[in-house]
Design an enzyme around this catalytic site. Structure first.
Site, PDB file in Angstrom:
ATOM      1  N   LEU A  96       0.858  -1.176   0.000  1.00 33.86           N
ATOM      2  CA  LEU A  96       0.000   0.000   0.000  1.00 33.86           C
ATOM      3  C   LEU A  96       0.897   1.230   0.000  1.00 33.86           C
ATOM      4  CD1 LEU A  96      -2.688  -0.968   2.692  1.00 33.86           C
ATOM      5  CD2 LEU A  96      -2.871  -1.143   0.202  1.00 33.86           C
ATOM      6  N   ASP A  97       0.459   2.283  -0.690  1.00 37.52           N
ATOM      7  CA  ASP A  97       1.228   3.522  -0.685  1.00 37.52           C
ATOM      8  C   ASP A  97       1.401   4.031   0.737  1.00 37.52           C
ATOM      9  OD1 ASP A  97       1.493   3.531  -3.416  1.00 37.52           O
ATOM     10  OD2 ASP A  97      -0.214   4.862  -3.766  1.00 37.52           O
ATOM     11  N   ARG A  98       2.439   4.804   0.936  1.00 33.81           N
ATOM     12  CA  ARG A  98       2.763   5.306   2.274  1.00 33.81           C
ATOM     13  C   ARG A  98       1.575   6.015   2.921  1.00 33.81           C
ATOM     14  NH1 ARG A  98       4.708  10.064   4.450  1.00 33.81           N
ATOM     15  NH2 ARG A  98       6.023   9.805   6.282  1.00 33.81           N
ATOM     16  N   THR A 100      -1.542   5.486   2.457  1.00 38.11           N
ATOM     17  CA  THR A 100      -2.740   4.650   2.510  1.00 38.11           C
ATOM     18  C   THR A 100      -2.719   3.743   3.733  1.00 38.11           C
ATOM     19  OG1 THR A 100      -2.815   4.643   0.094  1.00 38.11           O
ATOM     20  CG2 THR A 100      -4.114   2.972   1.223  1.00 38.11           C
TER      21      THR A 100
END
Length: 215
Positions: A96-98, A100
């Site tokens: 997951l993106d930072r 998110t």
């Protein structure tokens, strides 16, 4: 340059002594989601384990924590935190993106990690996201715009048919549409870098708070 924050003509600079050409554009990306890449990540909250058995562990990744160690960041990543909990290696199979938050699954052995990775690769593992966007999002549909790196904005991807991008598909359903924002359910069929962020931006409704994509 050492932490990968400098770009020359849209390409990451690796050599601080390189000579610049006339009219070349130099970009320094000092912030990502409001935090300097030179800044240490603050102390993370206690690990929240959602499920664990002999083969896998599922945890709740908080926003603001990198999924894995990355260049230019100091401090623990989710891989480090889960590895410390397990007392060994944590097999990361999706990220997951930072910025998110959400469920992240790890394998506890090589065989379990391989099986999980295959499930994500073959699409048998389904992913569901919720996001708040700007107003004006359609009721639902599918975005099938290919993704490619944006040469004018280092670190950002663009969703367009005008470039030779990689295929990407996102199904979405608007759960709430108001004058100030929308709440949308996102079901990606592919797992490209920044896919949801780029696809929602292409619809004219970037994720709220996503400064990199205009939210």
């Amino acid at each position: 340059v050492e932490v990968g924050a400098v770009y020359v003509a849209g390409r990451r600079a690796r050599d601080g002594a390189v000579k610049l050409q006339s009219a070349q554009v130099v970009t320094v990306v000092l912030e990502e989601a409001g935090q300097s890449p030179l800044e240490a990540v603050g102390p993370s909250a206690p690990l929240r384990v959602l499920f664990e058995d002999a083969d896998v562990i599922a945890v709740d990744k908080p926003a603001g924590l990198n999924a894995q160690p990355s260049e230019g960041r100091v401090g623990a990543s989710l891989v480090d935190v889960v590895g410390a909990h397990l007392g060994g290696t944590a097999g990361l199979v999706h990220r997951l993106d930072r910025e998110t938050s959400g469920v992240t699954v790890f394998g506890k052995s090589a065989s379990a990690t391989a099986a999980l990775a295959e499930a994500f690769r073959e699409g048998t593992a389904r992913k569901r996201y919720l996001a708040a966007t700007g107003p004006g999002l359609p009721a639902g549909g599918t975005v099938d715009l290919p993704l490619s790196k944006d040469p004018s904005r280092p670190g950002r991807w663009r969703a367009t048919r005008a470039a030779n991008g990689v295929p990407a598909w996102t199904d979405y359903r608007t759960l709430f549409a108001g004058d100030a924002f929308c709440l949308v359910e996102l079901l990606p069929r592919t797992g490209r870098t920044h896919q949801l962020r780029a696809h929602l931006t292409a619809l004219g409704t970037p994720i709220l708070g996503d400064a990199r994509y205009g939210g």
